[in-house]
Design a protein around this motif. Structure first.
Motif, PDB file in Angstrom:
ATOM      1  N   SER A 115       3.525  73.001  76.636  1.00  0.00           N
ATOM      2  CA  SER A 115       4.246  72.423  77.758  1.00  0.00           C
ATOM      3  C   SER A 115       4.158  73.241  79.032  1.00  0.00           C
ATOM      4  O   SER A 115       4.603  72.773  80.081  1.00  0.00           O
ATOM      5  CB  SER A 115       5.713  72.197  77.382  1.00  0.00           C
ATOM      6  N   ASP A 116       3.613  74.447  78.973  1.00  0.00           N
ATOM      7  CA  ASP A 116       3.471  75.281  80.170  1.00  0.00           C
ATOM      8  C   ASP A 116       2.191  76.098  80.104  1.00  0.00           C
ATOM      9  O   ASP A 116       1.893  76.688  79.059  1.00  0.00           O
ATOM     10  CB  ASP A 116       4.643  76.264  80.305  1.00  0.00           C
ATOM     11  N   GLN A 117       1.466  76.149  81.195  1.00  0.00           N
ATOM     12  CA  GLN A 117       0.349  77.075  81.277  1.00  0.00           C
ATOM     13  C   GLN A 117       0.885  78.496  81.147  1.00  0.00           C
ATOM     14  O   GLN A 117       1.857  78.877  81.803  1.00  0.00           O
ATOM     15  CB  GLN A 117      -0.392  76.930  82.601  1.00  0.00           C
ATOM     16  N   GLY A 118       0.282  79.270  80.285  1.00  0.00           N
ATOM     17  CA  GLY A 118       0.738  80.636  80.050  1.00  0.00           C
ATOM     18  C   GLY A 118       1.571  80.776  78.795  1.00  0.00           C
ATOM     19  O   GLY A 118       1.612  81.850  78.189  1.00  0.00           O
ATOM     20  N   ALA A 119       2.269  79.707  78.389  1.00  0.00           N
ATOM     21  CA  ALA A 119       3.002  79.704  77.122  1.00  0.00           C
ATOM     22  C   ALA A 119       2.066  79.103  76.082  1.00  0.00           C
ATOM     23  O   ALA A 119       2.149  77.927  75.740  1.00  0.00           O
ATOM     24  CB  ALA A 119       4.290  78.910  77.228  1.00  0.00           C
ATOM     25  N   PRO A 167      34.170  83.098  70.321  1.00  0.00           N
ATOM     26  CA  PRO A 167      33.420  81.958  70.857  1.00  0.00           C
ATOM     27  C   PRO A 167      31.924  82.218  70.725  1.00  0.00           C
ATOM     28  O   PRO A 167      31.499  83.364  70.527  1.00  0.00           O
ATOM     29  CB  PRO A 167      33.837  81.926  72.330  1.00  0.00           C
ATOM     30  N   MET A 168      31.139  81.164  70.808  1.00  0.00           N
ATOM     31  CA  MET A 168      29.688  81.316  70.718  1.00  0.00           C
ATOM     32  C   MET A 168      29.018  80.428  71.768  1.00  0.00           C
ATOM     33  O   MET A 168      29.405  79.269  71.962  1.00  0.00           O
ATOM     34  CB  MET A 168      29.178  80.942  69.329  1.00  0.00           C
ATOM     35  N   VAL A 169      27.999  80.959  72.407  1.00  0.00           N
ATOM     36  CA  VAL A 169      27.193  80.205  73.361  1.00  0.00           C
ATOM     37  C   VAL A 169      25.821  79.977  72.742  1.00  0.00           C
ATOM     38  O   VAL A 169      25.151  80.921  72.303  1.00  0.00           O
ATOM     39  CB  VAL A 169      27.060  80.939  74.704  1.00  0.00           C
ATOM     40  N   VAL A 170      25.412  78.717  72.689  1.00  0.00           N
ATOM     41  CA  VAL A 170      24.104  78.336  72.180  1.00  0.00           C
ATOM     42  C   VAL A 170      23.127  78.286  73.353  1.00  0.00           C
ATOM     43  O   VAL A 170      23.420  77.666  74.387  1.00  0.00           O
ATOM     44  CB  VAL A 170      24.157  76.964  71.480  1.00  0.00           C
ATOM     45  N   VAL A 171      21.981  78.923  73.205  1.00  0.00           N
ATOM     46  CA  VAL A 171      20.970  78.986  74.257  1.00  0.00           C
ATOM     47  C   VAL A 171      19.719  78.253  73.784  1.00  0.00           C
ATOM     48  O   VAL A 171      19.124  78.626  72.778  1.00  0.00           O
ATOM     49  CB  VAL A 171      20.604  80.443  74.602  1.00  0.00           C
ATOM     50  N   VAL A 172      19.327  77.203  74.500  1.00  0.00           N
ATOM     51  CA  VAL A 172      18.128  76.442  74.157  1.00  0.00           C
ATOM     52  C   VAL A 172      16.988  76.925  75.044  1.00  0.00           C
ATOM     53  O   VAL A 172      17.113  76.934  76.277  1.00  0.00           O
ATOM     54  CB  VAL A 172      18.348  74.933  74.336  1.00  0.00           C
ATOM     55  N   HIS A 173      15.867  77.304  74.449  1.00  0.00           N
ATOM     56  CA  HIS A 173      14.765  77.866  75.227  1.00  0.00           C
ATOM     57  C   HIS A 173      14.038  76.785  76.015  1.00  0.00           C
ATOM     58  O   HIS A 173      14.161  75.581  75.758  1.00  0.00           O
ATOM     59  CB  HIS A 173      13.800  78.648  74.340  1.00  0.00           C
ATOM     60  N   GLY A 174      13.237  77.218  76.976  1.00  0.00           N
ATOM     61  CA  GLY A 174      12.415  76.308  77.756  1.00  0.00           C
ATOM     62  C   GLY A 174      11.218  75.844  76.953  1.00  0.00           C
ATOM     63  O   GLY A 174      10.984  76.258  75.829  1.00  0.00           O
ATOM     64  N   GLY A 175      10.449  74.976  77.551  1.00  0.00           N
ATOM     65  CA  GLY A 175       9.256  74.492  76.879  1.00  0.00           C
ATOM     66  C   GLY A 175       9.141  72.987  76.930  1.00  0.00           C
ATOM     67  O   GLY A 175       8.903  72.427  77.981  1.00  0.00           O
TER      68      GLY A 175
END
Length: 687
Positions: A296-300, A459-467
């Motif tokens: 989904s990304d150039q470089g990834a 508490p908990m924070v969910v982090v969704v990565h890019g892509g």
């Protein structure tokens, strides 16, 4: 993944106020713990690249000092480091893109030190050559280049130096960079084209090798230096990387190019509609290998390893069905490769045996819960000419960036620098978490709160990565958007790698095609359940955040579930249908959605948060750059407008002159400060 646009005229009066000078001054009443955390994050020195000399006896690295990149040269163990610079006053300009000559004595690099151009709009990236055997001798300018030059690569005989060059460039060639303001006839005025170029070391003569009408993305020299292989497409470059093809030609200007691989052609078999990256010529000159997959990304970069005869012929997927994601490769012989790969959230370096029909993993040299790269490509390592010594930059949640170098062995080489050795994590320990859902094995990373007490609930924070074609791999956080620092403020931080991510094989990467926000969200929620069974999480205090694709998920998930009580959406997408027409890199979308929005609008509507907006109740902070070329700011405006219309607590912050990746230190600091403050307000960590 994701694009460029400009804001509609109706919003300009609002932006005049929102983007006024001083708009991002420190807010009064900010928690002093946040101020202290930002200060600590800012102490880490950024090491951008590392390179080992061909004979394995010297190292060079690029490190940021006072906001500018500079170059050091040292012995292979990191000792006796000294600075190399073309500047009359070191530190007065930026220098990077290091490349050792085959003689292991000369080091080429790019510098913007020249000040003899009258134009302030055109970049100036000259190439210099330093003789490391004469420490007091000033580097010599090899080529004066008005434009953007990067990715230096020597021919095997040391007579020519190749690179990617945008003549007359006014911006860095990248969809992550701030988009050029629209002016003139769109698609015609101001189009900048990147080509493979070379400079003759003896004469300094510049040659632009690839066709003027083709935008080149990556390249590699043939072993004898007479030919060049490269990926290219028609301009504009930011858009068409997703449909790039593989070519080879003689290393001469205006030479005829031979098309080797066309992923847009249905005859390309398993590679059809996928992306290609990192072409690499075999040592005997007979084959060209590359990474092919849904990216989904150039470089990834991530996918299977493919190979094609250098003169054209049958394309072969050498690694079908593997359960890791190769991200970088280097031939070590006609029938062997060194491969960097993502495996279950870890970074690995492995040996592969290569035949005519397959590449099979023989052994793993090392697997680390850390991120590494030599700066030339994702997960690349710098190798000596005998392939027995290597160097790269590594960081993790436990250790900030350092140069690592040593012999290729069954363990990862140790750090040979200590720029950041005194820094200690302000956050809690990191732990890999694994679970199964709907037939998939899923992995993620869990950061514990600092000073964790198992008798308390958190508490908990969910982090969704890019892509979405990417993966969370541990790395030291910096000043700028990111949720890992929340751990220092008393939160659990959960970073899942759901379907669509790298690390479990290409089938897993492609499992969320035409299904954005559904199967991957179910994987994430199943991961939350798994974590809650493991550690004391208060399910009534869950937060959600992400950037890019993670920003989309931060907008979409609250339309599907009420589990999250506070959200920060960074550079998100609220409406895939309008997004398709707003961005200038729409070519990435058909491989993921199966068709254009004009051919199948329903599949885009299915995953658009705006179509389910009445379900959202969650307080949401929205942040974006006004010149984001990947996730246009109007997408954030559309979501913010809808939330306000339905009485949902929300705030929108637009950062001036910023692209998808923020570069202004004040903005980097502000966006993190706001995100941390938002969660503290709506998802308090106490109690």
């Amino acid at each position: 993944m994701l694009k460029r646009s400009h804001l509609p005229a109706l919003l300009l009066p609002l932006l005049t106020v929102a983007l006024a000078p001083g708009a991002f001054a420190a807010s009064p009443g900010v928690d002093p713990r946040i101020e202290q955390l930002l200060s600590e994050l800012g102490k880490a020195q950024d090491i951008e690249a590392a390179a080992i000399s061909p004979d394995g006896k010297q190292l060079a690295w690029v490190i940021e000092r006072q906001g500018k990149s500079s170059i050091d040269v040292a012995a292979a163990d990191g000792s006796h480091a000294r600075r190399i610079s073309a500047a009359a006053k070191p530190g007065s300009c930026a220098e990077s893109d290091i490349a050792w000559a085959p003689d292991s004595r000369h080091l080429a690099f790019v510098s913007n030190c020249s000040d003899d151009l009258t134009s302030t709009k055109v970049m100036q990236n000259d190439i210099y050559l330093a003789d490391t055997g004469q420490g007091d001798k000033a580097p010599a300018r090899l080529a004066r280049l008005p434009g953007y030059a990067h990715t230096l690569r020597w021919t095997g005989d040391g007579k020519s130096l190749g690179f990617l060059y945008v003549a007359g460039a006014t911006r860095r060639a990248s969809a992550l960079a701030a988009a050029k303001p629209a002016a003139g006839e769109v698609g015609v005025t101001g189009v900048e084209v990147q080509r493979v170029a070379s400079v003759d070391v003896a004469s300094g003569t510049l040659h632009e090798l690839t066709p003027a009408g083709m935008y080149a993305y990556e390249f590699d020299w043939s072993p004898d230096g007479t030919r060049v292989a490269y990926t290219a497409a028609q301009p504009p470059g930011d858009n068409n990387w997703w449909i790039a093809k593989l070519y080879a030609q003689s290393a001469k200007p205006d030479a005829a190019a031979t098309l080797l691989v066309d992923p847009t052609n249905r005859n390309s078999g398993s590679l059809h509609s996928l992306q290609i990256a990192l072409p690499s010529w075999s040592p005997d000159g007979t084959r060209i290998a590359f990474i092919g997959g849904l990216m989904s990304d150039q470089g990834a970069t991530g996918g299977d390893i493919y190979a094609v005869p250098a003169g054209g012929g049958t394309l072969t997927d050498l690694t079908p069905g593997i359960h890791v994601t190769p991200a970088w490769l280097s031939w070590t012989g006609p029938q062997s490769m060194l491969v960097s790969q993502v495996s279950n959230g870890q970074s690995q370096l492995a040996d592969y045996a290569v035949s005519a029909t397959q590449a099979q993993q023989r052994n793993v040299h090392f697997s680390v819960p850390a991120s590494f790269s030599d700066g030339s490509a994702s997960m690349a390592v710098s190798l000596s000419s005998d392939r027995q010594h290597l160097a790269f930059v590594q960081s993790s949640y436990a250790m900030a960036s350092e140069v690592h170098a040593g012999a290729l062995a069954q363990t990862a080489p140790a750090a040979v620098t200590s720029f950041n050795a005194a820094l200690k994590p302000a956050w809690g320990k990191a732990e890999s978490v694994e679970w199964n859902n709907e037939g998939f094995h899923v992995q993620g990373w869990l950061l514990y709160p600092a000073n964790y007490d198992p008798k308390k609930t958190y508490p908990m924070v969910v982090v969704v990565h890019g892509g979405p074609s990417s993966a969370v791999i541990p790395r030291w956080p910096g000043v700028g958007y990111g949720a890992a620092p929340l751990s220092a403020l008393g939160y659990f931080v959960f970073e899942p790698n759901p379907r669509g991510s790298f690390g479990q094989g290409e089938k897993y990467v492609q499992a969320n095609r035409k299904d954005f926000g559904y199967g991957d969200l179910r994987d994430i929620l199943a991961g939350v359940d798994a974590v809650e069974k493991k550690v004391p999480i208060d399910d009534k205090r869950l937060g959600l955040t992400g950037w890019s694709y993670g920003g989309f998920m931060s907008m979409f998930a609250p339309t599907q579930t009420q589990r999250f009580r506070a959200v920060v959406a960074g550079a998100g997408i609220s409406n895939w249908q309008s997004y398709y027409g707003e961005n200038l890199i729409d070519q990435w979308m058909p491989p993921f959605f199966g068709a254009t929005v004009y051919d199948d609008p329903a599949v885009y509507a299915k995953s658009s948060a705006i179509n389910f907006i009445k379900q959202v109740k969650t307080p949401t902070l929205i942040v974006v750059g006004d010149r984001d070329a990947e996730c246009p700011a109007p997408q954030s405006f559309e979501y913010w407008h809808a939330l306000r219309a339905h009485g949902v607590t929300t705030s929108l912050v637009v950062y001036p002159n910023e692209g998808h990746r923020f570069i202004d230190p004040a903005h980097q600091r502000d966006v993190l400060q706001r995100a941390l403050g938002w969660f503290q307000k709506y998802l308090p960590a106490g109690g």
